[in-house]
Design a protein around this motif. Structure first.
Motif, PDB file in Angstrom:
ATOM      1  N   SER A  23     105.802  24.868  92.911  1.00 21.10           N
ATOM      2  CA  SER A  23     106.389  23.324  92.619  1.00 21.10           C
ATOM      3  C   SER A  23     105.910  22.950  91.403  1.00 21.10           C
ATOM      4  N   LEU A  24     104.795  23.379  91.235  1.00 18.27           N
ATOM      5  CA  LEU A  24     103.902  22.750  89.954  1.00 18.27           C
ATOM      6  C   LEU A  24     103.967  23.661  88.638  1.00 18.27           C
ATOM      7  N   GLU A  25     104.864  24.543  88.848  1.00 16.47           N
ATOM      8  CA  GLU A  25     105.082  25.346  87.761  1.00 16.47           C
ATOM      9  C   GLU A  25     105.687  24.767  86.553  1.00 16.47           C
ATOM     10  N   ILE A  26     106.630  23.975  86.726  1.00 13.56           N
ATOM     11  CA  ILE A  26     107.316  23.244  85.565  1.00 13.56           C
ATOM     12  C   ILE A  26     106.301  22.280  84.987  1.00 13.56           C
ATOM     13  N   VAL A  27     105.697  21.251  86.054  1.00 11.03           N
ATOM     14  CA  VAL A  27     104.887  20.273  85.643  1.00 11.03           C
ATOM     15  C   VAL A  27     103.611  20.804  84.923  1.00 11.03           C
ATOM     16  N   THR A  28     103.031  21.812  85.340  1.00 13.47           N
ATOM     17  CA  THR A  28     101.978  22.703  84.828  1.00 13.47           C
ATOM     18  C   THR A  28     102.211  23.106  83.621  1.00 13.47           C
TER      19      THR A  28
ATOM     20  N   THR B 195      98.596  12.038  85.984  1.00 11.40           N
ATOM     21  CA  THR B 195      98.589  11.236  87.245  1.00 11.40           C
ATOM     22  C   THR B 195      99.797  11.452  88.258  1.00 11.40           C
ATOM     23  N   GLN B 196     100.431  12.187  87.711  1.00 12.45           N
ATOM     24  CA  GLN B 196     101.853  12.711  88.607  1.00 12.45           C
ATOM     25  C   GLN B 196     101.470  13.782  89.095  1.00 12.45           C
ATOM     26  N   SER B 197     100.381  14.671  88.715  1.00 10.62           N
ATOM     27  CA  SER B 197     100.091  15.998  89.194  1.00 10.62           C
ATOM     28  C   SER B 197      98.648  15.739  89.875  1.00 10.62           C
TER      29      SER B 197
END
Length: 665
Positions: free
Chosen positions: A402-407, A646-648
């Protein structure tokens, strides 16, 4: 060098000018001395000519006195007095012009002698007037004697006896012998003439007594008495004429001739003294000319030697540093920063230029060191970036789903922001360093340009001084040529005087020949030509004196011509030397002109370099502003990345581990 180029050039040319002024001053001083000697010699020669004129006048007076004695006429007596007055006036002039006491005393004696001649000429004039008067009485008495004799003879022949007629004829013969004795004496001035006249007069008186005895009746008493009176009057006139001639002879022999001889002797004495003085002046003049020539040659050799040495030293002191500086600047331009800039310890213009070039060298070294540091720093950053990239790939493998795009987005934003920050920082640092270096380089180039302009001004001033020295030398050469022309004119005038002296000598020779012919003709005339022979002998002596005087004058003119030629040669030598100095000055002026052109080219290039560094500084300033804008953009990106972080929060542990690994790397 402890002195500047300008000072060296000024000192060198100043030394040459001082030597030139010294040579000119010495030449002027020696010329003045020689001119004074020639003026003194000319003055003495003028006195000698006056003395020669006085001697000629004395001889002329002597001849005029002889001529007046022969034919006592008033106009001849007037000419005799005028000659005496001329001698007296020249004596007064010689007294006023005398420069030594001994000659002044001689001139005073000469003047006093000419004054004494006045009384003697008056005596001669009185005797001449008496001679003229008695001769007139003799002429008239002779006519009366002839007339009375003819009357007596006619009456005797008309009324007398044969004895009376014969005695009257004898009386006529006796009277005729009296007249013959008179005219013979007047023609020959025979010392026995008066005795012969007295004898013949006695015979005539005896004949008249005999004739009176033959006339006891007194029939012929009156004509006899008239003849006796005429004979007595004639005899009285003869004796008066004889006495006047003796007085005239005495006035000439005792009064005039010794005094004219004294004047001639005084003139010869003065001429001898003047000749001695003239010879001394000639020797002194020759000595001064020789000394002046030697000193001038020595000074000229010294000037040439010193000029050559100064030119060599000054040229070497300028050319060698300039050549060394040129070589150093070429090596520096080719990138050799290890070059040793020459003349940095000099205190002249070359020292200032060397200091400016050394600043260029130091700036080049600093620029190379700065480029090397930038390369090292960029390599370290590249290695760090490589390590960060490896950690990011590892981090990316650990984060899931799920954090792939954010990361991925955060990683990209963070990497971009950091890269922009690093690039902005690097660009800002490099721009600041380049701006400082460019400003320093611009200041150094402007310093070099100012020094080059100052050197151009110095060389231009040197060029003007050299041109001025060249003009002065040209003017001196013109004056030397004018002096040579004046000496040539003096030599031409001496040649003309020599020609005039030759003409006078020819006239004297012709006069001598005429006097010889007159002597021969007088010898042919016998006793009647004795007086003319005396005059011819005096004319011959005068011609001989004139010939000797012209020979002496010719010799003196020859000496003048020789001295004039020597002086003209010396002046021409001075002119050639000044021309050589003028040529040397022209060569130095050309050299200085070339140096000025070269230095002007250096100044122009330095000014162009200064303008180039100003453009570089402006470009660096614009780069610095752009880097500042880039930094601002990077800051905004970092803010966006923080909001995304902050969102991660869910992946905080991985991110913290990731950051620690990055910091450790």
């Amino acid at each position: 060098m402890k002195t500047g180029i300008r000072s060296r050039l000024y000192a060198g040319f100043g030394s040459l000018m001082v030597i030139a002024v010294g040579v000119g001053g010495f030449s002027y001083y020696e010329t003045q001395n020689i001119s004074q000697l020639y003026e003194k010699r000319g003055y003495l020669e003028s006195l000698a000519r006056d003395i020669f004129t006085v001697n000629g006048l004395a001889t002329k007076l002597n001849a005029q006195a002889e001529e007046y004695r022969a034919t006592p006429q008033p106009d001849k007596l007037t000419a005799l007095s005028e000659t005496r007055q001329t001698i007296e006036a020249m004596g007064e002039r010689l007294i006023a012009a005398a420069i030594s006491e001994d000659r002044r005393q001689i001139y005073i004696k000469l003047r006093d002698t000419s004054k004494d001649l006045k009384n003697e000429i008056q005596r001669l004039g009185a005797a001449g007037a008496t001679i003229a008067e008695t001769k007139d009485r003799l002429f008239k008495g002779g006519d009366e004697l002839t007339r009375s004799t003819n009357v007596l003879l006619a009456e005797m022949r008309a009324r007398g006896t044969d004895a009376q007629v014969a005695q009257a004829a004898a009386t006529e013969s006796a009277v005729l012998l009296v007249r013959v004795a008179n005219w013979r004496f007047l023609a020959t001035l025979d010392p026995k003439g008066p005795a012969t006249f007295a004898t013949n007069t006695g015979k005539a008186e005896g004949a008249l007594k005999t004739l009176r005895a033959l006339d006891p009746a007194g029939g012929f008493a009156q004509p006899i008495k008239t003849l006796e009176q005429a004979l007595a009057t004639y005899a009285a006139a003869f004796h008066a004429n004889n006495a006047a001639m003796e007085a005239s002879q005495n006035a000439f022999d005792v009064g005039i001739k010794p005094r004219t001889a004294a004047i001639l002797e005084a003139g010869d004495t003065v001429r001898s003294k003047i000749q001695t003085a003239v010879n001394g002046i000639a020797v002194e003049t020759a000595s001064q000319v020789s000394t002046a020539r030697s000193v001038q040659m020595a000074m000229l050799v010294f000037a040439l030697g010193l000029g050559a040495i100064l030119a060599f030293l000054i040229a070497r002191s300028i050319i060698q540093p300039v050549a060394g500086m040129t070589a150093a600047m070429k090596r520096l331009a080719s990138g050799d920063n290890a070059v040793d800039v020459p003349s940095r310890d000099a205190v002249d213009e070359m020292g200032e230029m060397a200091k400016a070039v050394d600043v260029f060298r130091q700036n080049a070294i600093a620029r190379v060191e700065l480029e090397a540091a930038q390369v090292i720093e960029q390599s370290a950053r590249q290695r760090r970036a490589d390590l960060v990239d490896h950690l990011v790939r590892s981090f990316q493998q650990k984060v899931a789903g799920s954090l792939e795009i954010v990361t991925s987005a955060a990683t990209e934003l963070d990497a971009t922001a950091r890269s922009m920050t690093k690039v902005a920082d690097a660009t800002n640092g490099q721009a600041a360093a380049s701006s400082a270096a460019a400003q320093q380089t611009s200041a150094n180039v402007q310093t070099v340009a100012a020094a080059a302009e100052e050197m151009v001004s110095s060389l231009q001033e040197i060029q003007r001084q050299v041109v001025r020295s060249n003009e002065v030398a040209t003017h001196a050469a013109s004056e030397a040529e004018a002096s040579g022309a004046a000496m040539s004119a003096l030599s031409t005038a001496a040649d003309q005087i020599g020609a005039a002296v030759t003409t006078i000598s020819q006239i004297a020779s012709q006069t001598n020949l005429l006097a010889l012919n007159a002597t021969i003709e007088a010898a042919r005339a016998g006793d009647a030509g004795r007086g003319f022979a005396v005059v011819a002998a005096e004319v011959k002596e005068l011609a001989n004196q004139t010939s000797r005087a012209t020979d002496e004058i010719g010799g003196q003119i020859g000496q003048i011509q020789t001295a004039t030629a020597q002086a003209a040669q010396a002046i021409r030598q001075i002119g050639r030397t000044i021309a050589a100095m003028n040529e040397i000055s022209g060569t130095i002026a050309a050299t200085v002109t070339e140096q000025t052109a070269a230095t002007s080219e250096i100044s122009r290039n330095a000014n162009q370099a200064a303008r180039g560094t100003e453009h570089v500084s402006a470009n660096v300033a614009r780069v610095l502003a752009t880097s500042g804008e880039t930094g601002s953009a990077a800051t905004q990106v970092l803010t966006a990345a923080a909001e995304l972080a902050t969102q991660s929060l869910s992946v905080k542990q991985e991110v913290d581990s990731f950051l620690r690994n990055i910091q450790a790397a």
